[in-house]
Design an enzyme around this catalytic site. Structure first.
Site, PDB file in Angstrom:
ATOM      1  N   ASP A 178     -28.175 -34.108  87.355  1.00  0.00           N
ATOM      2  CA  ASP A 178     -28.533 -32.721  87.059  1.00  0.00           C
ATOM      3  C   ASP A 178     -27.254 -31.973  86.695  1.00  0.00           C
ATOM      4  O   ASP A 178     -26.763 -31.131  87.448  1.00  0.00           O
ATOM      5  CB  ASP A 178     -29.222 -32.096  88.280  1.00  0.00           C
ATOM      6  N   SER A 179     -26.731 -32.275  85.528  1.00  0.00           N
ATOM      7  CA  SER A 179     -25.416 -31.765  85.132  1.00  0.00           C
ATOM      8  C   SER A 179     -25.533 -30.472  84.338  1.00  0.00           C
ATOM      9  O   SER A 179     -26.576 -30.152  83.774  1.00  0.00           O
ATOM     10  CB  SER A 179     -24.686 -32.804  84.285  1.00  0.00           C
ATOM     11  N   THR A 180     -24.423 -29.735  84.306  1.00  0.00           N
ATOM     12  CA  THR A 180     -24.315 -28.606  83.396  1.00  0.00           C
ATOM     13  C   THR A 180     -24.026 -29.142  81.998  1.00  0.00           C
ATOM     14  O   THR A 180     -24.013 -30.346  81.763  1.00  0.00           O
ATOM     15  CB  THR A 180     -23.188 -27.656  83.840  1.00  0.00           C
TER      16      THR A 180
ATOM     17  N   GLN B 229     -15.504 -22.864  87.858  1.00  0.00           N
ATOM     18  CA  GLN B 229     -16.289 -22.199  86.821  1.00  0.00           C
ATOM     19  C   GLN B 229     -16.593 -20.761  87.230  1.00  0.00           C
ATOM     20  O   GLN B 229     -16.450 -20.383  88.399  1.00  0.00           O
ATOM     21  CB  GLN B 229     -17.595 -22.958  86.584  1.00  0.00           C
TER      22      GLN B 229
ATOM     23  N   ASP C 157     -16.132 -34.679  93.583  1.00  0.00           N
ATOM     24  CA  ASP C 157     -16.257 -35.156  92.213  1.00  0.00           C
ATOM     25  C   ASP C 157     -17.224 -36.342  92.170  1.00  0.00           C
ATOM     26  O   ASP C 157     -16.972 -37.389  92.776  1.00  0.00           O
ATOM     27  CB  ASP C 157     -14.882 -35.570  91.698  1.00  0.00           C
ATOM     28  N   ALA C 158     -18.320 -36.182  91.443  1.00  0.00           N
ATOM     29  CA  ALA C 158     -19.325 -37.250  91.363  1.00  0.00           C
ATOM     30  C   ALA C 158     -18.789 -38.494  90.672  1.00  0.00           C
ATOM     31  O   ALA C 158     -19.223 -39.611  90.963  1.00  0.00           O
ATOM     32  CB  ALA C 158     -20.561 -36.737  90.637  1.00  0.00           C
TER      33      ALA C 158
END
EC number: 2.5.1.16
Length: 291
Positions: free
Chosen positions: A163-165, A39, A145-146
């Site tokens: 707590d994601s974007t 990103q 990678d979660a």
């Protein structure tokens, strides 16, 4: 232009929060502007909110109001659980949720899983008051990678904090029922999970679908809300999934020094305005808990 006048640079950062909504902040300085493998990362210094972390054009935190979000994400579930020893934080590479989690003496280990190590390093450099807990001996950092990490763990965590974007690109899977199923398996029998589920004004459909997805997996699901001034509309929601215990009941007092979350705020956060209840309860699915 008169002889005594000067031209002054007028720099602004603009976040396009929806196709019809923008937030603008006057910039004092651009501190970082880079592309990570995952990103775009931008750090700017502003007059209104201090330093601001922006990922792919969306504000993730500001120095002035970050506590509103991080305290709610952590303490709503940590204070509801009788003994939260093992905590998993998914996303949240800035470290704000981790900072709040280790304020609880009961917590023995916090595992932070964020796919983008550049975000972690950026927060360490520019937001030391947010990332300060990342060096704590109780904190384990997994830059991976979660979605893969959660699949490998069963009955291990008391608390999972997502707590994601925003749900785009690599983060989209963190809003899907299949992922929620893996989170359910990773939690102990009295485990709690919490996820940010956006604004009911800016993203009512996303909120409805995320809540519906959680209700298809968890025995009980509850919605809480709070204020985060720099997030779209300032009205933010937090969805809590529970295997057994009621997170509306505060079992442990707020840590000292909180600025938004408090013992009084805990039950109030689960009291929903009627229009929000209508968004999440439109189909009255079994297991839904509005307040």
């Amino acid at each position: 232009m008169g002889a005594m006048e000067r031209r002054v640079a007028d720099l602004w950062f603009t976040e396009y929060q929806t196709p019809n909504l923008r937030l603008g902040l006057r910039i004092k300085d651009v501190l970082l502007n880079k592309q990570s493998p995952y990103q775009h990362i931008l750090v700017v210094d502003t007059d209104q909110y201090g330093k601001v972390l922006v990922l792919d054009g969306a504000i993730q935190l500001t120095e002035t109001d970050e506590f509103c979000y991080h305290e709610m994400m952590a303490h709503l579930v940590l204070c509801a659980h009788p003994c939260p020893e093992r905590v998993l934080v998914i996303g949240g590479g800035d470290g704000g949720v981790v900072r709040e989690a280790i304020k609880h003496e009961a917590v023995k280990k916090v595992t932070l899983v964020d796919i983008d190590e550049d975000v972690i390093n950026t927060s360490r450099t520019f937001f030391p008051n947010v990332s300060c807990a990342l060096e704590d001996e109780r904190v384990e950092i997994k830059p991976m990678d979660a979605l893969l990490y959660v699949k490998e763990h069963f009955n291990e965590f008391d608390i999972v904090i997502i707590d994601s974007t925003d749900p785009v690109d690599f983060a989209s899977g963190l809003f899907e029922p299949e992922f929620y199923k893996d989170v359910h398996k990773a939690l102990k029998d009295d485990g709690l999970m919490i996820a940010q589920t956006e604004s009911p004004f800016a993203e009512p459909k996303l909120l409805s679908e995320a809540f519906k997805g959680l209700r298809s997996v968890f025995e009980n699901v509850y919605l809480a809300w709070g204020v985060v001034p720099t997030y779209p509309t300032g009205f933010w929601t937090y969805s809590v999934g529970s295997k057994s215990i009621d997170p509306r009941i505060q079992r442990r007092s707020a840590p000292k020094g909180t600025k938004y979350y408090s013992d009084d705020m805990h039950p109030l956060a689960f009291k929903l305005p009627p229009f929000v209840r209508e968004i999440i309860d439109g189909d009255n699915l079994k297991g839904a808990k509005a307040d």
